[in-house]
Design a protein around this motif. Sequence first.
Motif, PDB file in Angstrom:
ATOM      1  N   VAL A 112       7.656  38.123  -4.757  1.00 48.29           N
ATOM      2  CA  VAL A 112       7.354  36.700  -4.654  1.00 48.29           C
ATOM      3  C   VAL A 112       7.059  36.130  -6.035  1.00 48.29           C
ATOM      4  O   VAL A 112       6.214  36.651  -6.765  1.00 48.29           O
ATOM      5  CB  VAL A 112       6.148  36.451  -3.724  1.00 48.29           C
ATOM      6  N   PHE A 113       7.768  35.048  -6.397  1.00 46.71           N
ATOM      7  CA  PHE A 113       7.554  34.370  -7.670  1.00 46.71           C
ATOM      8  C   PHE A 113       7.475  32.870  -7.401  1.00 46.71           C
ATOM      9  O   PHE A 113       7.961  32.379  -6.381  1.00 46.71           O
ATOM     10  CB  PHE A 113       8.705  34.645  -8.645  1.00 46.71           C
ATOM     11  N   THR A 114       6.872  32.140  -8.324  1.00 49.38           N
ATOM     12  CA  THR A 114       6.798  30.690  -8.212  1.00 49.38           C
ATOM     13  C   THR A 114       7.671  30.065  -9.292  1.00 49.38           C
ATOM     14  O   THR A 114       7.893  30.651 -10.354  1.00 49.38           O
ATOM     15  CB  THR A 114       5.351  30.186  -8.376  1.00 49.38           C
ATOM     16  N   ASP A 115       8.162  28.866  -9.017  1.00 48.39           N
ATOM     17  CA  ASP A 115       9.045  28.189  -9.972  1.00 48.39           C
ATOM     18  C   ASP A 115       8.339  27.993 -11.309  1.00 48.39           C
ATOM     19  O   ASP A 115       7.213  27.486 -11.367  1.00 48.39           O
ATOM     20  CB  ASP A 115       9.472  26.830  -9.406  1.00 48.39           C
ATOM     21  N   GLY A 116       8.991  28.421 -12.379  1.00 44.95           N
ATOM     22  CA  GLY A 116       8.423  28.292 -13.713  1.00 44.95           C
ATOM     23  C   GLY A 116       7.480  29.409 -14.104  1.00 44.95           C
ATOM     24  O   GLY A 116       6.935  29.395 -15.220  1.00 44.95           O
ATOM     25  N   GLN A 117       7.282  30.388 -13.231  1.00 43.28           N
ATOM     26  CA  GLN A 117       6.364  31.483 -13.539  1.00 43.28           C
ATOM     27  C   GLN A 117       6.882  32.327 -14.691  1.00 43.28           C
ATOM     28  O   GLN A 117       8.067  32.648 -14.766  1.00 43.28           O
ATOM     29  CB  GLN A 117       6.163  32.374 -12.310  1.00 43.28           C
ATOM     30  N   ARG A 161      17.706  28.679 -10.867  1.00 46.52           N
ATOM     31  CA  ARG A 161      18.470  29.883 -11.190  1.00 46.52           C
ATOM     32  C   ARG A 161      18.614  30.766  -9.962  1.00 46.52           C
ATOM     33  O   ARG A 161      19.655  31.383  -9.731  1.00 46.52           O
ATOM     34  CB  ARG A 161      17.795  30.660 -12.328  1.00 46.52           C
ATOM     35  N   ALA A 162      17.553  30.827  -9.140  1.00 47.42           N
ATOM     36  CA  ALA A 162      17.589  31.647  -7.924  1.00 47.42           C
ATOM     37  C   ALA A 162      18.671  31.161  -6.967  1.00 47.42           C
ATOM     38  O   ALA A 162      19.386  31.961  -6.363  1.00 47.42           O
ATOM     39  CB  ALA A 162      16.217  31.635  -7.246  1.00 47.42           C
ATOM     40  N   ARG A 163      18.793  29.845  -6.819  1.00 47.71           N
ATOM     41  CA  ARG A 163      19.835  29.300  -5.940  1.00 47.71           C
ATOM     42  C   ARG A 163      21.221  29.666  -6.455  1.00 47.71           C
ATOM     43  O   ARG A 163      22.118  30.018  -5.675  1.00 47.71           O
ATOM     44  CB  ARG A 163      19.689  27.779  -5.830  1.00 47.71           C
ATOM     45  N   SER A 211      15.970  40.955  -4.534  1.00 46.67           N
ATOM     46  CA  SER A 211      14.590  40.807  -5.004  1.00 46.67           C
ATOM     47  C   SER A 211      14.501  40.302  -6.434  1.00 46.67           C
ATOM     48  O   SER A 211      13.422  39.909  -6.884  1.00 46.67           O
ATOM     49  CB  SER A 211      13.843  42.142  -4.892  1.00 46.67           C
ATOM     50  N   LEU A 212      15.615  40.297  -7.160  1.00 47.43           N
ATOM     51  CA  LEU A 212      15.600  39.937  -8.578  1.00 47.43           C
ATOM     52  C   LEU A 212      16.228  38.578  -8.873  1.00 47.43           C
ATOM     53  O   LEU A 212      16.296  38.168 -10.034  1.00 47.43           O
ATOM     54  CB  LEU A 212      16.332  41.014  -9.397  1.00 47.43           C
ATOM     55  N   VAL A 213      16.702  37.872  -7.830  1.00 48.03           N
ATOM     56  CA  VAL A 213      17.347  36.583  -8.079  1.00 48.03           C
ATOM     57  C   VAL A 213      16.347  35.613  -8.713  1.00 48.03           C
ATOM     58  O   VAL A 213      15.161  35.618  -8.395  1.00 48.03           O
ATOM     59  CB  VAL A 213      17.922  35.977  -6.779  1.00 48.03           C
ATOM     60  N   GLY A 214      16.847  34.817  -9.628  1.00 50.09           N
ATOM     61  CA  GLY A 214      16.009  33.806 -10.271  1.00 50.09           C
ATOM     62  C   GLY A 214      15.294  34.278 -11.514  1.00 50.09           C
ATOM     63  O   GLY A 214      14.646  33.475 -12.198  1.00 50.09           O
ATOM     64  N   LEU A 215      15.411  35.563 -11.852  1.00 49.59           N
ATOM     65  CA  LEU A 215      14.702  36.112 -13.008  1.00 49.59           C
ATOM     66  C   LEU A 215      15.578  36.132 -14.250  1.00 49.59           C
ATOM     67  O   LEU A 215      16.773  36.395 -14.179  1.00 49.59           O
ATOM     68  CB  LEU A 215      14.216  37.528 -12.716  1.00 49.59           C
TER      69      LEU A 215
END
Length: 256
Positions: A112-117, A161-163, A211-215
């Motif tokens: 779990v991550f938050t936008d801009g983290q 980026r995750a999308r 689990s790594l999308v958006g990173l």
Amino acid sequence: MLLCRPRHNSKERRIDPQIVVGLLVDRTGFPLEVGCFEGNTAETTTIVPIITSFLERHELHGTPMVIAADAGMLSGANLKALDELDLSFIVGSRVTKAPGDLESHFHWNGDVFTDGQVIDTVTPRHGNTKVNNTKLRAEPVWDPEQHPGAWRAIWSYSTKRARRDQKTLASQEARARAIVAGDKKAKSARFVKVRGDDRTVDEASLARAQSLVGLKGYVTNVPATVMPAAEVIAKYHDLWHVEKSFRMSNVDRHPG
């Protein structure tokens, strides 16, 4: 200071001998040094010769500089060489390194991550080096003296980026399942395991990729006390000047 080492390919797809062009530019995209290498030269081996040539030509050894490069330049030998030249570097990391670099985060928070983290942590210099301790909830703050077997790693998460990553991943998953079902033919594809004549979907690799999308990761030897994470990320994203500079030089060589 930014660096780019694109390969020069024939627009006409001819089989003539090709070359690898090493291009060193400043933060505005102004060319500082150009080098040419044989077409079969690995791009990861061009970065150090180009930089050392520039330093020697202008007698700049010992001058503080920050070298920025994309993930294609990420190799243990390159980072060690740059560090030994007393040069700072910022390079893109590969998402496959995220599970190791973010082991503590995954242990305590899941995926779990938050936008801009942004997570400022460490990454091992060598694959067999252990630098993370999941017993500690807080991420280790990289220090060259305390972590001689690691570099500083910064990971950022973006929902945008995750999308984009999810869309790419969904396409790759659909392709893999079509190949396994026999609807498509392919020698190899991501998420397809081949054993003899049998093909199956690699569900474990697919779940890990999900689990790594958006990173997005960055590796540097600049301490947090000198440059905060946000500035490291901003410096890396100045690389677009490099791409713009190279595209312009390409147009000059191939008008029309």
